[in-house]
Design a protein around this motif. Structure first.
Motif, short mmCIF file in Angstrom:
data_model
loop_
_atom_site.label_atom_id
_atom_site.label_comp_id
_atom_site.label_asym_id
_atom_site.label_seq_id
_atom_site.Cartn_x
_atom_site.Cartn_y
_atom_site.Cartn_z
N MET A 1 37.89 -14.73 -36.96
CA MET A 1 36.62 -14.90 -36.26
C MET A 1 36.48 -16.34 -35.80
O MET A 1 36.71 -17.27 -36.57
N ALA A 2 36.12 -16.51 -34.55
CA ALA A 2 35.98 -17.86 -33.99
C ALA A 2 34.52 -18.12 -33.61
O ALA A 2 33.75 -17.19 -33.37
N LEU A 3 34.16 -19.40 -33.55
CA LEU A 3 32.85 -19.78 -33.04
C LEU A 3 33.08 -20.30 -31.62
O LEU A 3 33.80 -21.28 -31.42
N ILE A 4 32.48 -19.62 -30.66
CA ILE A 4 32.70 -19.95 -29.25
C ILE A 4 31.38 -20.32 -28.59
O ILE A 4 30.37 -19.64 -28.77
N VAL A 5 31.41 -21.42 -27.85
CA VAL A 5 30.27 -21.79 -27.02
C VAL A 5 30.63 -21.46 -25.58
O VAL A 5 31.68 -21.90 -25.08
N GLN A 6 29.79 -20.68 -24.92
CA GLN A 6 30.01 -20.32 -23.53
C GLN A 6 28.89 -20.90 -22.67
O GLN A 6 27.72 -20.81 -23.04
N LYS A 7 29.25 -21.48 -21.55
CA LYS A 7 28.25 -22.01 -20.62
C LYS A 7 28.38 -21.29 -19.29
O LYS A 7 29.48 -21.14 -18.74
N TYR A 8 27.24 -20.81 -18.76
CA TYR A 8 27.21 -20.10 -17.48
C TYR A 8 26.34 -20.88 -16.49
O TYR A 8 25.18 -21.21 -16.79
N GLY A 9 26.89 -21.15 -15.32
CA GLY A 9 26.18 -21.89 -14.29
C GLY A 9 25.21 -21.03 -13.50
O GLY A 9 25.10 -19.82 -13.71
N GLY A 10 24.52 -21.68 -12.56
CA GLY A 10 23.46 -21.01 -11.81
C GLY A 10 23.91 -19.80 -11.03
O GLY A 10 23.20 -18.78 -10.96
N THR A 11 25.10 -19.87 -10.40
CA THR A 11 25.57 -18.70 -9.64
C THR A 11 25.92 -17.54 -10.57
O THR A 11 25.79 -16.39 -10.19
N SER A 12 26.35 -17.86 -11.79
CA SER A 12 26.71 -16.81 -12.76
C SER A 12 25.50 -16.03 -13.26
O SER A 12 25.62 -14.90 -13.71
N VAL A 13 24.30 -16.66 -13.18
CA VAL A 13 23.07 -16.00 -13.63
C VAL A 13 22.06 -15.92 -12.47
O VAL A 13 20.85 -15.94 -12.68
N GLY A 14 22.59 -15.81 -11.25
CA GLY A 14 21.75 -15.91 -10.06
C GLY A 14 20.90 -14.70 -9.74
O GLY A 14 20.07 -14.74 -8.82
N SER A 15 21.08 -13.61 -10.46
CA SER A 15 20.28 -12.40 -10.24
C SER A 15 20.23 -11.61 -11.54
O SER A 15 20.97 -11.89 -12.48
N ILE A 16 19.35 -10.62 -11.59
CA ILE A 16 19.26 -9.77 -12.78
C ILE A 16 20.58 -9.06 -13.04
O ILE A 16 21.04 -8.96 -14.19
N GLU A 17 21.22 -8.60 -11.97
CA GLU A 17 22.51 -7.92 -12.12
C GLU A 17 23.54 -8.86 -12.75
O GLU A 17 24.30 -8.46 -13.65
N ARG A 18 23.57 -10.10 -12.29
CA ARG A 18 24.53 -11.05 -12.84
C ARG A 18 24.20 -11.43 -14.27
O ARG A 18 25.10 -11.66 -15.08
N ILE A 19 22.93 -11.51 -14.59
CA ILE A 19 22.54 -11.78 -15.98
C ILE A 19 23.00 -10.64 -16.88
O ILE A 19 23.50 -10.86 -17.99
N ARG A 20 22.87 -9.41 -16.41
CA ARG A 20 23.37 -8.26 -17.18
C ARG A 20 24.88 -8.33 -17.35
O ARG A 20 25.41 -8.00 -18.42
N ASN A 21 25.59 -8.77 -16.30
CA ASN A 21 27.05 -8.91 -16.39
C ASN A 21 27.43 -9.96 -17.44
O ASN A 21 28.39 -9.77 -18.19
N VAL A 22 26.67 -11.05 -17.49
CA VAL A 22 26.92 -12.08 -18.50
C VAL A 22 26.69 -11.50 -19.89
O VAL A 22 27.48 -11.72 -20.81
N ALA A 23 25.62 -10.73 -20.05
CA ALA A 23 25.32 -10.11 -21.35
C ALA A 23 26.46 -9.20 -21.79
O ALA A 23 26.86 -9.20 -22.96
N GLU A 24 27.01 -8.45 -20.86
CA GLU A 24 28.12 -7.55 -21.19
C GLU A 24 29.37 -8.34 -21.58
O GLU A 24 30.10 -7.95 -22.50
N ARG A 25 29.61 -9.47 -20.90
CA ARG A 25 30.75 -10.29 -21.24
C ARG A 25 30.58 -10.88 -22.65
O ARG A 25 31.52 -10.90 -23.45
N VAL A 26 29.39 -11.39 -22.93
CA VAL A 26 29.10 -11.94 -24.26
C VAL A 26 29.26 -10.87 -25.33
O VAL A 26 29.80 -11.12 -26.41
N ALA A 27 28.80 -9.66 -25.02
CA ALA A 27 28.88 -8.54 -25.98
C ALA A 27 30.33 -8.24 -26.36
O ALA A 27 30.62 -7.92 -27.53
N LYS A 28 31.26 -8.37 -25.41
CA LYS A 28 32.67 -8.11 -25.71
C LYS A 28 33.20 -9.11 -26.74
O LYS A 28 33.95 -8.73 -27.66
N PHE A 29 32.81 -10.37 -26.59
CA PHE A 29 33.23 -11.38 -27.58
C PHE A 29 32.60 -11.10 -28.94
O PHE A 29 33.24 -11.26 -29.98
N LYS A 30 31.35 -10.68 -28.91
CA LYS A 30 30.66 -10.38 -30.16
C LYS A 30 31.30 -9.20 -30.87
O LYS A 30 31.44 -9.21 -32.10
#
Length: 414
Positions: A1-30
């Motif tokens: 198990m690793a401790l990972i810090v992820q940073k997402y820029g403005g274009t990565s969270v630029g819409s609700i759809e993209r925020i959901r995509n980020v959540a799904e990506r984070v969920a895979k690591f979790k």
């Protein structure tokens, strides 16, 4: 198990759809058992919108109140991302900079981080939460909200990774790594699998927009393992920024950076005597103008010409300062040129390979590109050229050093 810090820029969270995509990506690591801290910027365009609102009230907004205002952009994003993570069945908790708190100095709009209290974050990670942190902001000793300046979310991410002793800090952006140069100018530009911190620091300072320079400095100081990835692609290892240097495998030139935001100031007919450079540059420094490249010509007839570059937006201010300096030192004339650009070769392989500069100058001469100024260090060579030749210079050098071909690039200095 690793401790990972992820940073997402403005274009990565630029819409609700993209925020959901980020959540799904984070969920895979979790789901893989990792502990995850997520640092986010404001949604794309939000900070500019807030600044525009402030300037409708006052063309020169109060710096303290401006920080209070623009910090709300990230507050929106952290709440939305935490909601999206919870919607996926994960435990998540959001924090603004002052809630952690992230302590800064009191320089509004461009504060510097001083310390981070990570106790609450560690407790949340221990209880299985994904921790979502607002980038770009903190709090000073007088409990004022502060912001870290443009690109400050990168710095927040790296600083948290350092404080938490994270296994890796992943910077997600709209590109999938660090390239030999901007692919929009050179379509054949190649993504680098690794780049050293020294090279990345030079590339960032010389115009590469992939990482904010303060974040690279922070990562280098605290030995944070850094990786650049795309938030829009599921596959790929991105680019690892490493402290290790393998001279046998390291390319002579790793990348070409460029910067159009420069202007050249020249003061002609300067009395050629000791201390004159200080008399010119001290008032420039007092005016809080940063100087980049400096060239003093060989003196003749008791005078010399002195040139230096500044950010293009500060040219007029610098001209006004030099107007007063001219009279004080008895110089003949001051001229400014904002139609220039800086092009730079960067590579740790320069330390062990001769002939890089001559090859660079020969390639530019072959395209009739005149070099106005030259600056060098152990791992970089920068030249100033006419702005209209910048893209041609980048393409010419990329081809001359065969950077599109990894094997050829490693032998380019031989």
């Amino acid at each position: 198990m690793a401790l990972i810090v992820q940073k997402y820029g403005g274009t990565s969270v630029g819409s609700i759809e993209r925020i959901r995509n980020v959540a799904e990506r984070v969920a895979k690591f979790k789901m893989l058992g990792h502990q995850v801290v997520v640092v986010v910027s404001a949604m794309s365009g939000e900070t500019n919108r807030l600044i525009a609102l402030a300037k409708e009230i006052n063309k020169e907004p109060d710096p303290r109140e401006l920080d209070v205002l623009v910090s709300t952009g990230e507050q929106i994003t952290i709440a939305l991302l935490a909601m999206a993570l919870k919607d996926l069945g994960l435990k998540a908790k959001s924090y603004t900079g002052w809630q952690i708190p992230m302590h800064t100095d009191g320089a509004f709009n461009k504060a510097r981080l001083e310390s981070i209290e990570e106790t609450a974050i560690r407790a949340d990670l221990g209880s299985g939460h994904v921790v979502v942190v607002a980038g770009f902001q903190g709090i000073d000793s007088a409990n004022n909200i502060t912001t870290l300046g443009r690109g400050g979310s990168d710095t927040t991410g790296v600083a948290l990774a350092a404080a938490l002793h994270a296994d890796e800090c992943q910077i997600y952006t709209d590109v999938d790594g660090v390239y030999t140069t901007d692919p929009r100018i050179v379509p054949e530009a190649r993504k680098l699998n690794t780049v050293t911190f020294e090279e990345m620091l030079e590339l960032a300072s010389l115009g590469s927009k992939v990482l904010q320079i303060r974040s690279v400095e922070f990562a280098g100081k605290y030995k944070v393992k850094l990786r650049v990835l795309s938030s829009f692609e599921d596959e790929g290892e991105g680019t690892l920024i490493t402290f290790e240097e393998d001279s046998m495998e390291q390319p002579v030139i790793s990348g070409i950076a460029f910067n159009r935001d420069e202007a050249k100031l020249t003061i002609l007919g300067v009395p050629d005597k000791p201390g004159v450079a200080g008399h010119i540059l001290a008032p420039i420094a007092d005016a809080n103008i940063d100087v980049d490249m400096i060239v003093q010509n060989v003196g003749h007839d008791g005078t010399t010409d002195f040139s230096f570059t500044v950010h293009r937006s500060e040219m007029q201010k610098a001209l006004e300062v030099l107007g007063m300096v001219k009279s004080a030192i008895g110089a003949r004339e001051v001229i400014g040129d904002d139609k220039i650009a800086k092009v730079s070769l960067v590579g740790v392989g320069m330390r062990t390979h001769a002939g890089v500069a001559s090859r660079m100058f020969k390639a530019l001469a072959g395209e009739n590109i005149n070099i106005q100024m030259i600056s060098t260090s152990e791992i970089k060579i920068s030249v100033v050229v006419d702005d209209k030749y910048m893209e041609l210079a980048v393409r010419t050098l990329h081809q001359a050093f065969e950077l599109e071909n990894e094997t050829a690039a490693k032998a380019a200095g031989n």
